[in-house]
Design an enzyme around this catalytic site. Sequence first.
Site, mmCIF file in Angstrom:
data_model
loop_
_atom_site.group_PDB
_atom_site.id
_atom_site.type_symbol
_atom_site.label_atom_id
_atom_site.label_comp_id
_atom_site.label_asym_id
_atom_site.label_seq_id
_atom_site.Cartn_x
_atom_site.Cartn_y
_atom_site.Cartn_z
ATOM 1 N N ASP A 16 0.785 -1.233 0.000
ATOM 2 C CA ASP A 16 0.000 0.000 0.000
ATOM 3 C C ASP A 16 0.817 1.282 0.000
ATOM 4 O OD1 ASP A 16 -2.401 -1.319 -0.046
ATOM 5 O OD2 ASP A 16 -2.661 -1.321 2.123
ATOM 6 N N CYS A 17 2.101 1.209 0.324
ATOM 7 C CA CYS A 17 2.848 2.464 0.446
ATOM 8 C C CYS A 17 4.346 2.187 0.303
ATOM 9 C CB CYS A 17 2.565 3.125 1.789
ATOM 10 S SG CYS A 17 3.120 2.136 3.188
ATOM 11 N N CYS A 20 5.865 -0.306 2.714
ATOM 12 C CA CYS A 20 5.745 -1.717 2.307
ATOM 13 C C CYS A 20 6.893 -2.079 1.366
ATOM 14 C CB CYS A 20 4.419 -1.944 1.580
ATOM 15 S SG CYS A 20 2.949 -1.690 2.567
ATOM 16 N N CYS A 409 5.887 6.893 16.401
ATOM 17 C CA CYS A 409 6.018 6.192 15.120
ATOM 18 C C CYS A 409 5.864 7.176 13.967
ATOM 19 C CB CYS A 409 4.962 5.099 15.013
ATOM 20 S SG CYS A 409 5.001 4.276 13.405
ATOM 21 N N CYS A 411 5.110 6.891 10.861
ATOM 22 C CA CYS A 411 4.411 6.411 9.665
ATOM 23 C C CYS A 411 3.779 7.552 8.875
ATOM 24 C CB CYS A 411 3.337 5.402 10.063
ATOM 25 S SG CYS A 411 3.997 3.935 10.849
ATOM 26 N N ASP A 453 10.951 26.676 -27.722
ATOM 27 C CA ASP A 453 11.170 26.590 -29.156
ATOM 28 C C ASP A 453 10.008 27.311 -29.836
ATOM 29 O OD1 ASP A 453 12.238 25.802 -31.606
ATOM 30 O OD2 ASP A 453 11.056 23.961 -31.640
ATOM 31 N N THR A 455 8.828 26.842 -33.613
ATOM 32 C CA THR A 455 8.061 26.024 -34.538
ATOM 33 C C THR A 455 7.570 24.746 -33.870
ATOM 34 O OG1 THR A 455 9.397 26.871 -36.353
ATOM 35 C CG2 THR A 455 8.077 24.913 -36.801
ATOM 36 N N ASP A 650 10.406 20.362 -28.939
ATOM 37 C CA ASP A 650 9.819 19.155 -29.525
ATOM 38 C C ASP A 650 10.588 17.900 -29.169
ATOM 39 O OD1 ASP A 650 12.074 19.288 -31.080
ATOM 40 O OD2 ASP A 650 11.042 19.828 -32.927
#
Length: 756
Positions: A16-17, A20, A409, A411, A453, A455, A650
């Site tokens: 989940d995160c 983990c 903690c 977390c 840029d 063009t 581009d």
Amino acid sequence: MNAPLIQTRFRVSGMDCASCAAKIDAAASRIPGIEDVTISVTAGTMSVRHTPESDLAALRKRVATMGYDVVPIEGRSHAAPQGHDTPAQDTCCGDHHHGHDHGAHSTPHDHGPAGGEHTHEGGASGLHGHDHGPTNGPWWKSGKARLTLLSGAALVAAFAVGKLMPSIEGPAYIVAMLVGLIPIARRAVMAAFNGLPFTIEMLMTIAAIGAVIIGASEEAAAVVFLFLVGELLEGVAAGRARASIQSLTALVPKTALLERDGGTREVQADNLAVGDVILVRPGDRIPADGIIISGESPIDEAPVTGESTPVRKGVDATVFAGTVNGDAALRVRVTAAAQDNTIARVVKLVEEAQESKAPTERFIDRFSRYYTPGVVVVAALVALIPPLLFGGGWDEWIYKGLAILLIGCPCALVISTPAAIAAGLSTGARRGLLMKGGAVLEGIGKITAACFDKTGTLTEGQPKVTDVIGFGRPEREVLRFAAALETGSSHPLAKAILDAADAGDIGVPPADEAKALGGKGVTAAVEGLLVFLGSPRAADERVALSPEATARITALNDEGKTVSVLIVDGQVAGAIAMRDEPRPDALKGLRALADAGIRTVMLTGDNRRTAEAIGRQLGIEVRAELLPEDKQRIVGELRSQGLVVAKVGDGINDAPALAAADVGIAMGGGTDVALETADAAVLHGRVTDVAAMVDLSKRTMGNIRQNITIALGLKAVFLVTTVIGITGLWPAILADTGATVLVTINALRLLGYRPS
């Protein structure tokens, strides 16, 4: 010579995160022969580079002991280059590694100790504990939900038993606590064996057992249950974040109408091959990237590019998988297989980007690594010093120490940044704003200069007729004769004239005996008249231009326009002016950047007169007649002035300047370039989207600051109230899991981002 490394990918359920990911990495990296581990939390995948003799069964078993289900993804293993200097070219996040820095990648093995990225060395990044089971599907069907409900039921049963038989109330609550604590403690032990002693599971285990020892078994059972509830809520929130980008894949239809042997048949879209021809009916979603070979229809590209207005497309136009065909049937030649279509690549890009840590996230990781052991020391001091030195009650101060252990903690702090980064990257991708990693997302908000840029970036990239002037004939007739001469030509100026005639619904007569006169123009017989169309100089050689005509042509040239003169039957008939016009939103986009305090500069290889004419129209500083190395030099000069520079181009001609800039943004160069070049890309080529990127970056960083304030603020409040005896274990666990849920929910607000 060492045998080449093999790369294998796995699907990991229950992740989940980032915490983990750190625990899984710590477990996997201890298997002999595993050289590198890359984990995508968003995709739920793990990719490992390993020697041929590595025991992958042992790898799966070890990761499974941490509470995660690991399944190989078939057909994706291949040789990988040796050494950490070469980035893996087929990580779990796809193949798009071009043009961005892998120094910020979250894989711990990609960094030296100085970088502080080894999250498995006891750091706080491995603190979150999660239960078994997949995170896909309804949340109530997950193993985490079943464990939470079972723990809750046990707590209710213990409460009932305590009321009916008060003599066994204590043991009843201990049993209820053990229902939830045993799986937590088992994961704590396994994490410790894998080099992560300071996990939330370990802190929870110590706190719960300590509470039982001092006679607070009811609170111990409640704290374990509240912890599981918090973890469940976090899993639901993380699942929503994952679904926000993965839902894009659902836009591609499952089937397609394949043309073969003179007929059509329905096939699985996944089985389409490059070169196949498919039929797309009105109202259908397009099942593959491709090029239209017949038909013309408005295409709704909002799912891919965020463009709200359908774009009318005809033969030779590019279409994207997942977009919606409008009112006419189209025949499309497939240009990309299912796994390589635009949506699939966007999803892969975002998954990869979420593994590239932002500088703020790396700082939080390093801070947490020292913060967590420090909290353990503080908790121990709170529990021991007052009873030993000042005669305090042991039960009272041990209780406070256990509460501080849970309050401390980190977390919520650890997840505060990656949750916001993931949401920012996902919402950007859904609007066609692709950023390759947290470092890029953070960096874009810091830019103070943007070099564009001309063009194809500030302009449409193709000339259009801007003026039709009749010197001796009506304007429609001038355009009619010119279109007759240009029929069949593929020259950009010829196409502009033909498009203008088509837009004006002008019938084009046939031309006979057409001849191209090198460097001068074209001549032909049209309706029995000799017609010439060419440059003013070539026309003046045939028929002397009047002072009025010369003055008008000069004025058009001063506006940066290319002028062609039409001569019909020996008489000057008129002139047509053409120019590559600015994009409709270019002025608005540049003003938005200026309002944000960002300096804008045009860097172009075009002639100075044309560039300055466009520059005056858009209100942008102009540097013209530049070679690629000149653009690179100017970007370097701006950076030396202390500016944070973004280069927008581009992605092909501007490669040196894109590389030299702090942030390179590809725009207007086609899908492949947009996805694989530079640090970021604007899929649908709107200049306003560069300003939207900056805005999204600033909002994301603001969200991160809010999250850090929530995480640390709640802890500070509860730390003080616990020490002075106002709050205890229940509020302590709420300070942790509650803050984690709050920062996750706050981060998810970014999914609803709308450009201002």
